[in-house]
Design an enzyme around this catalytic site. Sequence first.
Site, PDB file in Angstrom:
ATOM      1  N   GLU A 257      11.156   9.553 -12.765  1.00  0.00           N
ATOM      2  CA  GLU A 257      12.137  10.495 -13.295  1.00  0.00           C
ATOM      3  C   GLU A 257      11.411  11.291 -14.355  1.00  0.00           C
ATOM      4  O   GLU A 257      11.118  10.763 -15.425  1.00  0.00           O
ATOM      5  CB  GLU A 257      13.320   9.746 -13.927  1.00  0.00           C
ATOM      6  N   CYS A 296      17.239  14.540 -20.443  1.00  0.00           N
ATOM      7  CA  CYS A 296      16.487  15.052 -19.296  1.00  0.00           C
ATOM      8  C   CYS A 296      17.352  15.965 -18.446  1.00  0.00           C
ATOM      9  O   CYS A 296      16.850  16.808 -17.721  1.00  0.00           O
ATOM     10  CB  CYS A 296      15.991  13.880 -18.469  1.00  0.00           C
TER      11      CYS A 296
HETATM   12  P1  NAP Z   1       5.962  10.142 -22.116  1.00  0.00           P
HETATM   13  O1  NAP Z   1       5.049  10.477 -23.216  1.00  0.00           O
HETATM   14  O2  NAP Z   1       5.527  10.381 -20.735  1.00  0.00           O
HETATM   15  O3  NAP Z   1       6.348   8.610 -22.350  1.00  0.00           O
HETATM   16  C1  NAP Z   1       7.234   7.943 -21.512  1.00  0.00           C
HETATM   17  C2  NAP Z   1       6.877   6.467 -21.480  1.00  0.00           C
HETATM   18  O4  NAP Z   1       5.578   6.289 -20.901  1.00  0.00           O
HETATM   19  C3  NAP Z   1       6.798   5.826 -22.856  1.00  0.00           C
HETATM   20  O5  NAP Z   1       7.294   4.501 -22.755  1.00  0.00           O
HETATM   21  C4  NAP Z   1       5.315   5.825 -23.150  1.00  0.00           C
HETATM   22  O6  NAP Z   1       4.938   4.842 -24.071  1.00  0.00           O
HETATM   23  C5  NAP Z   1       4.752   5.525 -21.775  1.00  0.00           C
HETATM   24  N1  NAP Z   1       3.378   5.939 -21.588  1.00  0.00           N
HETATM   25  C6  NAP Z   1       2.693   6.932 -22.199  1.00  0.00           C
HETATM   26  N2  NAP Z   1       1.450   7.009 -21.701  1.00  0.00           N
HETATM   27  C7  NAP Z   1       1.333   6.035 -20.762  1.00  0.00           C
HETATM   28  C8  NAP Z   1       0.278   5.605 -19.894  1.00  0.00           C
HETATM   29  N3  NAP Z   1      -0.903   6.202 -19.894  1.00  0.00           N
HETATM   30  N4  NAP Z   1       0.513   4.578 -19.061  1.00  0.00           N
HETATM   31  C9  NAP Z   1       1.719   3.972 -19.035  1.00  0.00           C
HETATM   32  N5  NAP Z   1       2.743   4.331 -19.838  1.00  0.00           N
HETATM   33  C10 NAP Z   1       2.561   5.353 -20.688  1.00  0.00           C
HETATM   34  O7  NAP Z   1       7.325  10.903 -22.220  1.00  0.00           O
HETATM   35  P2  NAP Z   1       8.168  11.211 -23.534  1.00  0.00           P
HETATM   36  O8  NAP Z   1       7.586  12.428 -24.119  1.00  0.00           O
HETATM   37  O9  NAP Z   1       8.339   9.999 -24.341  1.00  0.00           O
HETATM   38  O10 NAP Z   1       9.597  11.512 -22.880  1.00  0.00           O
HETATM   39  C11 NAP Z   1      10.140  12.782 -22.788  1.00  0.00           C
HETATM   40  C12 NAP Z   1      10.110  13.266 -21.365  1.00  0.00           C
HETATM   41  O11 NAP Z   1      10.828  12.379 -20.526  1.00  0.00           O
HETATM   42  C13 NAP Z   1      10.787  14.601 -21.210  1.00  0.00           C
HETATM   43  O12 NAP Z   1       9.917  15.470 -20.548  1.00  0.00           O
HETATM   44  C14 NAP Z   1      12.004  14.320 -20.357  1.00  0.00           C
HETATM   45  O13 NAP Z   1      12.363  15.356 -19.480  1.00  0.00           O
HETATM   46  C15 NAP Z   1      11.634  13.102 -19.616  1.00  0.00           C
HETATM   47  N6  NAP Z   1      12.817  12.336 -19.295  1.00  0.00           N
HETATM   48  C16 NAP Z   1      13.254  12.296 -18.008  1.00  0.00           C
HETATM   49  C17 NAP Z   1      14.385  11.571 -17.681  1.00  0.00           C
HETATM   50  C18 NAP Z   1      14.889  11.506 -16.276  1.00  0.00           C
HETATM   51  O14 NAP Z   1      15.735  10.667 -15.995  1.00  0.00           O
HETATM   52  N7  NAP Z   1      14.406  12.320 -15.367  1.00  0.00           N
HETATM   53  C19 NAP Z   1      15.070  10.883 -18.675  1.00  0.00           C
HETATM   54  C20 NAP Z   1      14.607  10.957 -19.967  1.00  0.00           C
HETATM   55  C21 NAP Z   1      13.479  11.684 -20.265  1.00  0.00           C
HETATM   56  P3  NAP Z   1       4.723   5.198 -25.622  1.00  0.00           P
HETATM   57  O15 NAP Z   1       6.020   5.647 -26.135  1.00  0.00           O
HETATM   58  O16 NAP Z   1       4.280   3.926 -26.205  1.00  0.00           O
HETATM   59  O17 NAP Z   1       3.676   6.277 -25.647  1.00  0.00           O
END
Ligand code: NAP
Length: 515
Positions: A257, A296
């Site tokens: 997602e 999101c």
């Molecule tokens: P993110 O940086 O991609 O982080 C998401 C998750 O992935 C966090 O738990 C993060 O951990 C982890 N993570 C980061 N790097 C990783 C790696 N190399 N390997 C494994 N896990 C890793 O995203 P975000 O900035 O927190 O979230 C915002 C985004 O999420 C927005 O773009 C939004 O659109 C999207 N979103 C989508 C939905 C949906 O249902 N489609 C819902 C909510 C949000 P850490 O926090 O420890 O870095």
Amino acid sequence: MSELLLNHLAGRPQAGSGPGTALSDPVLGTELARVDATGLDLREGFAFVREQAGAALRAMTYAQRAALLASIVKVLQANRDRYFEISTANSGTVKNDTAIDVDGGIYTLGFYAKLGAGLGERRHLLDGEAVALARDGSFQSQHLLVPTRGVALFINAFNFPAWGLWEKAGPALLSGVPVIVKPATATAWLTQRMVMDVIDAGILPAGALSVVCGSSAGLLDALQPFDVVSFTGSADTAAILRSHPAIVRGATRINIEADSVNSALLLPGEAPGSDAFELLVKEAAREMTQKAGQKCTAIRRIFVPEALYGAAAEAISARLAKTTVGNPRNEGVRMGSLVSRAQLAAVREGLAMLQRHAQVLHEGAAHALVDADPAVACCVGPTLLGARDPDSTRAVHDVEVFGPVATLLPYRDAAHALALVRRGQGSLVCSVYGSDPAALGAAARELADSHGRVHVVAPEVAASHTGHGNVMPQSLHGGPGRAGGGEELGGARALNFYHRRAAVQAGAGVQSTLA
Ligand code: NAP
């Protein structure tokens, strides 16, 4: 030093061996707690969950596991006040926004408890009817769905620490698959507290629900082919996960997602001030400000007929101007904070980028913060942008600013509008506003191939529609293309991800034992 939040893995609480990462109050800037997963034996932990908890859950029937979900609901309800406090402190959300996360999570879990009770005392599901393979019907094929013998690893985003856990854990546990959740670090406290409360209540078999807080390092290396991964977050991280050897070589199932540039579309033929026009205006302003735009599913692009551009800009701006922004502890505040300084910086950067291609129709920076120090608080007012030439303004279709920001875009005719909406390259949701059922139905059909959900708002559903951005467990959540290509929820459809499908080819006698 603040409290170190424990992980819980291999059926026991475990502290990391490092100094930890601090979680902060995004409004006051104070340190709240620390998380750390350094040095955990993840392979041992995953093996415990896979073997012990998996076996214990699979030994139960759907109805028994549904009863576990119902018991979890009770525990969460009993601790609800504490969850609201944690959310205010760690996510900077006002009460109504906390409710979307906490109450939304509890509601979704309750939904799966009821759904599961209806599945009864079975340990597998039938997929369709048996079909004859031999002419005389003596040899048949019956498709079965059985729980996968692995763990469900959730890597979650920061914006829904409660709902993001339970909307996935409900279907997983009901399916008989144990859960390991790795919450986003910035807001991990609420997820960690909920998991600990449920574990302490002794409802679940040991290891059925685990939490790893802090770095994600090594998590994917611990995966095996029958595990499943649900990822919610950015498209960039999603791309890293998709190409990880454990996913590629083991064909480990992954649901993604990701980000999405969702739209709201007012169909042609509606006058300014008409019911449909007002419904669009209300929903656009609400979506921009709810959870400070950190959803999101939030509306990022607002499409209106060219002739209504000025009226829509004025009406949405007038609503946004009334939004009080600041400390969520102040009763007068309607919109709280972004979750962190990093998010504040990302929103400012994205906004500056979009502003190079669009004009400001309502200026977020003009909102004075209530009860919050602008030098410390991660608060930002809602900004409405506008671009009169949506065809050449590529950035507005590509860039998701994960905050209270949306862009108003005019279109010439219905075909032009649909083409512009599709430039989002696949989104979670599009809401369509109008009063002609035939035109609304036609737009919904046209948009269904590029959206996980089409939310149609006509005046007769003004009071009953569930909201553009609200994800209901009855409906699909996810979206094709840029939105990640994932599917969650959608009632019983959610169970598919946690089950394996197999065709059993056998004689009628054997088939009758599978029913
Ligand atoms: P993110 O940086 O991609 O982080 C998401 C998750 O992935 C966090 O738990 C993060 O951990 C982890 N993570 C980061 N790097 C990783 C790696 N190399 N390997 C494994 N896990 C890793 O995203 P975000 O900035 O927190 O979230 C915002 C985004 O999420 C927005 O773009 C939004 O659109 C999207 N979103 C989508 C939905 C949906 O249902 N489609 C819902 C909510 C949000 P850490 O926090 O420890 O870095």
